[in-house]
Design a protein around this motif. Structure first.
Motif, PDB file in Angstrom:
ATOM      1  N   LEU A  72       0.860  -1.179   0.000  1.00 50.17           N
ATOM      2  CA  LEU A  72       0.000   0.000   0.000  1.00 50.17           C
ATOM      3  C   LEU A  72       0.894   1.226   0.000  1.00 50.17           C
ATOM      4  N   PHE A  73       0.568   2.210  -0.843  1.00 49.29           N
ATOM      5  CA  PHE A  73       1.391   3.419  -0.882  1.00 49.29           C
ATOM      6  C   PHE A  73       0.482   4.629  -1.038  1.00 49.29           C
ATOM      7  N   SER A  74       1.006   5.802  -0.733  1.00 50.06           N
ATOM      8  CA  SER A  74       0.231   7.028  -0.877  1.00 50.06           C
ATOM      9  C   SER A  74       0.185   7.425  -2.345  1.00 50.06           C
ATOM     10  N   LYS A  75      -1.013   7.740  -2.822  1.00 47.88           N
ATOM     11  CA  LYS A  75      -1.209   7.984  -4.258  1.00 47.88           C
ATOM     12  C   LYS A  75      -0.281   9.055  -4.818  1.00 47.88           C
ATOM     13  N   TYR A  76      -0.063  10.118  -4.047  1.00 50.13           N
ATOM     14  CA  TYR A  76       0.657  11.249  -4.614  1.00 50.13           C
ATOM     15  C   TYR A  76       2.162  11.176  -4.428  1.00 50.13           C
ATOM     16  N   SER A  77       2.665  10.063  -3.929  1.00 52.71           N
ATOM     17  CA  SER A  77       4.119   9.958  -3.797  1.00 52.71           C
ATOM     18  C   SER A  77       4.685   9.319  -5.063  1.00 52.71           C
ATOM     19  N   GLY A  78       5.950   9.601  -5.319  1.00 49.64           N
ATOM     20  CA  GLY A  78       6.632   8.956  -6.427  1.00 49.64           C
ATOM     21  C   GLY A  78       6.372   9.590  -7.780  1.00 49.64           C
ATOM     22  N   THR A  79       6.982   8.997  -8.810  1.00 50.09           N
ATOM     23  CA  THR A  79       6.934   9.509 -10.170  1.00 50.09           C
ATOM     24  C   THR A  79       6.470   8.399 -11.097  1.00 50.09           C
ATOM     25  N   GLU A  80       5.520   8.719 -11.974  1.00 48.43           N
ATOM     26  CA  GLU A  80       5.017   7.696 -12.896  1.00 48.43           C
ATOM     27  C   GLU A  80       5.905   7.613 -14.138  1.00 48.43           C
ATOM     28  N   VAL A  81       6.207   6.370 -14.590  1.00 46.40           N
ATOM     29  CA  VAL A  81       6.924   6.174 -15.856  1.00 46.40           C
ATOM     30  C   VAL A  81       6.210   5.076 -16.632  1.00 46.40           C
ATOM     31  N   LYS A  82       6.357   5.122 -17.979  1.00 45.22           N
ATOM     32  CA  LYS A  82       5.776   4.064 -18.803  1.00 45.22           C
ATOM     33  C   LYS A  82       6.944   3.349 -19.470  1.00 45.22           C
ATOM     34  N   LEU A  83       7.003   2.059 -19.328  1.00 48.15           N
ATOM     35  CA  LEU A  83       8.146   1.280 -19.799  1.00 48.15           C
ATOM     36  C   LEU A  83       7.630   0.094 -20.607  1.00 48.15           C
ATOM     37  N   ASP A  84       8.016   0.036 -21.907  1.00 51.31           N
ATOM     38  CA  ASP A  84       7.532  -1.043 -22.782  1.00 51.31           C
ATOM     39  C   ASP A  84       6.013  -1.161 -22.723  1.00 51.31           C
ATOM     40  N   GLY A  85       5.345   0.004 -22.648  1.00 52.28           N
ATOM     41  CA  GLY A  85       3.888  -0.008 -22.701  1.00 52.28           C
ATOM     42  C   GLY A  85       3.183  -0.212 -21.375  1.00 52.28           C
ATOM     43  N   GLU A  86       3.932  -0.438 -20.298  1.00 51.64           N
ATOM     44  CA  GLU A  86       3.302  -0.627 -18.991  1.00 51.64           C
ATOM     45  C   GLU A  86       3.628   0.572 -18.098  1.00 51.64           C
ATOM     46  N   ASP A  87       2.695   0.927 -17.212  1.00 54.81           N
ATOM     47  CA  ASP A  87       2.915   2.041 -16.283  1.00 54.81           C
ATOM     48  C   ASP A  87       3.558   1.548 -14.995  1.00 54.81           C
ATOM     49  N   PHE A  88       4.562   2.289 -14.551  1.00 56.60           N
ATOM     50  CA  PHE A  88       5.196   1.980 -13.278  1.00 56.60           C
ATOM     51  C   PHE A  88       5.282   3.255 -12.439  1.00 56.60           C
ATOM     52  N   ILE A  89       5.590   3.088 -11.159  1.00 59.86           N
ATOM     53  CA  ILE A  89       5.810   4.230 -10.271  1.00 59.86           C
ATOM     54  C   ILE A  89       7.142   4.012  -9.579  1.00 59.86           C
ATOM     55  N   ILE A  90       7.977   5.050  -9.554  1.00 59.33           N
ATOM     56  CA  ILE A  90       9.238   4.986  -8.820  1.00 59.33           C
ATOM     57  C   ILE A  90       9.063   5.838  -7.572  1.00 59.33           C
ATOM     58  N   LEU A  91       9.225   5.240  -6.410  1.00 52.02           N
ATOM     59  CA  LEU A  91       9.063   6.006  -5.161  1.00 52.02           C
ATOM     60  C   LEU A  91      10.098   5.545  -4.140  1.00 52.02           C
ATOM     61  N   LYS A  92      10.252   6.310  -3.076  1.00 49.96           N
ATOM     62  CA  LYS A  92      11.174   5.923  -2.018  1.00 49.96           C
ATOM     63  C   LYS A  92      10.496   4.896  -1.111  1.00 49.96           C
ATOM     64  N   GLN A  93      11.288   3.971  -0.576  1.00 50.13           N
ATOM     65  CA  GLN A  93      10.688   2.932   0.267  1.00 50.13           C
ATOM     66  C   GLN A  93       9.880   3.547   1.404  1.00 50.13           C
ATOM     67  N   ASP A  94      10.315   4.705   1.892  1.00 49.74           N
ATOM     68  CA  ASP A  94       9.614   5.322   3.018  1.00 49.74           C
ATOM     69  C   ASP A  94       8.188   5.746   2.650  1.00 49.74           C
ATOM     70  N   ASP A  95       7.870   5.832   1.350  1.00 48.99           N
ATOM     71  CA  ASP A  95       6.502   6.170   0.930  1.00 48.99           C
ATOM     72  C   ASP A  95       5.615   4.933   0.834  1.00 48.99           C
ATOM     73  N   ILE A  96       6.154   3.782   1.139  1.00 50.20           N
ATOM     74  CA  ILE A  96       5.345   2.557   1.192  1.00 50.20           C
ATOM     75  C   ILE A  96       4.837   2.409   2.620  1.00 50.20           C
ATOM     76  N   LEU A  97       3.508   2.258   2.754  1.00 50.15           N
ATOM     77  CA  LEU A  97       2.897   2.263   4.080  1.00 50.15           C
ATOM     78  C   LEU A  97       2.919   0.887   4.743  1.00 50.15           C
ATOM     79  N   ALA A  98       2.611  -0.145   3.939  1.00 53.62           N
ATOM     80  CA  ALA A  98       2.461  -1.472   4.523  1.00 53.62           C
ATOM     81  C   ALA A  98       2.540  -2.526   3.428  1.00 53.62           C
ATOM     82  N   ILE A  99       2.849  -3.747   3.861  1.00 52.51           N
ATOM     83  CA  ILE A  99       2.816  -4.899   2.973  1.00 52.51           C
ATOM     84  C   ILE A  99       1.516  -5.647   3.270  1.00 52.51           C
ATOM     85  N   VAL A 100       0.800  -6.042   2.206  1.00 52.35           N
ATOM     86  CA  VAL A 100      -0.437  -6.802   2.374  1.00 52.35           C
ATOM     87  C   VAL A 100      -0.127  -8.257   2.074  1.00 52.35           C
ATOM     88  N   GLU A 101      -0.422  -9.138   2.994  1.00 49.41           N
ATOM     89  CA  GLU A 101      -0.071 -10.557   2.807  1.00 49.41           C
ATOM     90  C   GLU A 101      -1.312 -11.430   2.633  1.00 49.41           C
TER      91      GLU A 101
END
Lengths: 94, 94, 94, 94, 94, 94, 94
Positions: free
Chosen positions: C65-94
């Motif tokens: 889970l991450f905050s929507k407005y953190s990080g930068t969006e990039v498109k790579l080989d047609g897919e969208d990705f987000i590059i963000l700092k680990q500290d902007d990740i809130l939790a792991i969902v298992e």
């Protein structure tokens, strides 16, 4: 029921205007950051807060002056309290 | 399904107004930064967060007061939770 | 072609609304800072970032889970990705 | 004529849209902070920057993604370059 | 008459547009933070600045690029100079 | 009557426009942050200021350049002075 | 009744305009941050404040200059006082 503040936080109870007058402190209405007189009702453990050693200097029962706009107001069992950081307490009145 | 907060983050579940009344805490509507009562449902591991040793002081099941505008709301399996940093928790209510 | 994040950055791929529903997480539309569910696709080496030792706690394949407005969006080989700092990740969902 | 960046600064040359397409990265026009693909043309010595040991992780020739609004544009012998801090480089594309 | 900058400050003299053209650098007019080419005329001693060891990396006579809006302009014996911190110097042009 | 600045503060006396002209420095009227020429009349002890060792580099009698908007103006025995931190002094003019 | 400031705080009593004139200090009305002359009436213990060793340099009875907008005004037994941090005191007037 008991409220236990975390870290360097302190729970205080604002002294009534009457008490305030009795103790001789009259708080100005026009000051931008109004001080307030209150009594300490609970004190956090202190210790390491943000990697800094915080030693609690106030204790339950102390009469203190604090800045009006610091801290958060809570109502507990019908009474109003304020939870603030010890650093927002300006002075102890003896 | 389980949610595991990173670092010094905590997952809490807001207590209903009814429960709140039962526990004797009435939260003022007019306070600029409204406190909220909640129950802790998951606690991050703490440890080194931003080069600072963070020791987790709350545990699952604790009733806590927190500032309304801190943290991020998530809905998980139909229930609302809030993920916030431990430092945004003001006090434990016992 | 491969993307290799620097320092404590993480590359994630947002999970589709359908997957999100399947996993049981429904993200509120009205939250000021909307959390998002995503899958980790690349993790920086961590190590010394701004003179601080950062240990990477997420790994490729983690649902996070991450905050929507953190990080930068990039498109790579047609897919969208987000590059963000680990500290902007809130939790792991298992 | 040669440009030698100080400290942890890096000189990069933006890759043309054509090259960008060839490499498979399409940068979204609407992102608030647009990433950009560029090639590293000069790297500062790193070392102590603001009392912090900075190790340079990029080298001349690396293809990198960076935030559009970071750094300063310069024109040198008719070509455009950008001088930015290594920390403003998001990832290396391999 | 001599000007001796304190700490990590540097005194530079902006190179004329003509010189700039001759050296092959053309500075864009539209960049938000315009870089400028200048020659270093005096360098502070460095040493401990704000409890940090600052090593001066530029020397008198260096041609440097700096951000237009950094530093303070002074006129000395009819000539214009700029006093800025070494950290506001982007690169040395050789 | 004597004024003794605390910590890393310095008391300076602005040099008159006439003196300024005589010394060959003409300060531009349009610069956003106008430098000023002044003479040092009192120097704080330095030492530990905010947990940092500050060594005083200016001495009484030094002619200095400082940023116009730094410091606080005081009038003492009919003369105007400025109290500012040593770090707001840009350079010594010799 | 006594007021005991915490940490590096100091309680001062503003000197009357008459006294101010007598001592030869005239404070400008137009300065953005007006200095004020006052007498120190109580001094906190200093020691560790925010993990920093603060040594108190002023003592009860000192005449000091301070910035008008720093600190908090309190009225105690009919007299006005100001509680401020020692760092907001500019100089001692002897």
């Amino acid at each position: 029921m008991r409220i236990r503040p975390l870290g360097d936080r302190v729970v205080i109870k604002r002294l009534e205007a009457e008490e305030t007058t009795k103790s001789g402190i009259v708080l100005p209405n026009t000051a931008k950051e109004k001080p307030q007189e209150a009594e300490v009702v609970a004190v956090g453990p202190g210790g390491i807060v943000n990697e800094k050693e915080v030693k609690m200097e106030v204790k339950v029962g102390d009469k203190v002056l604090f800045s009006k706009y610091s801290g958060t107001e809570v109502k507990l069992d019908g009474e109003d309290f304020i939870i603030l950081k010890q650093d927002d307490i300006l002075a102890i009145v003896e």
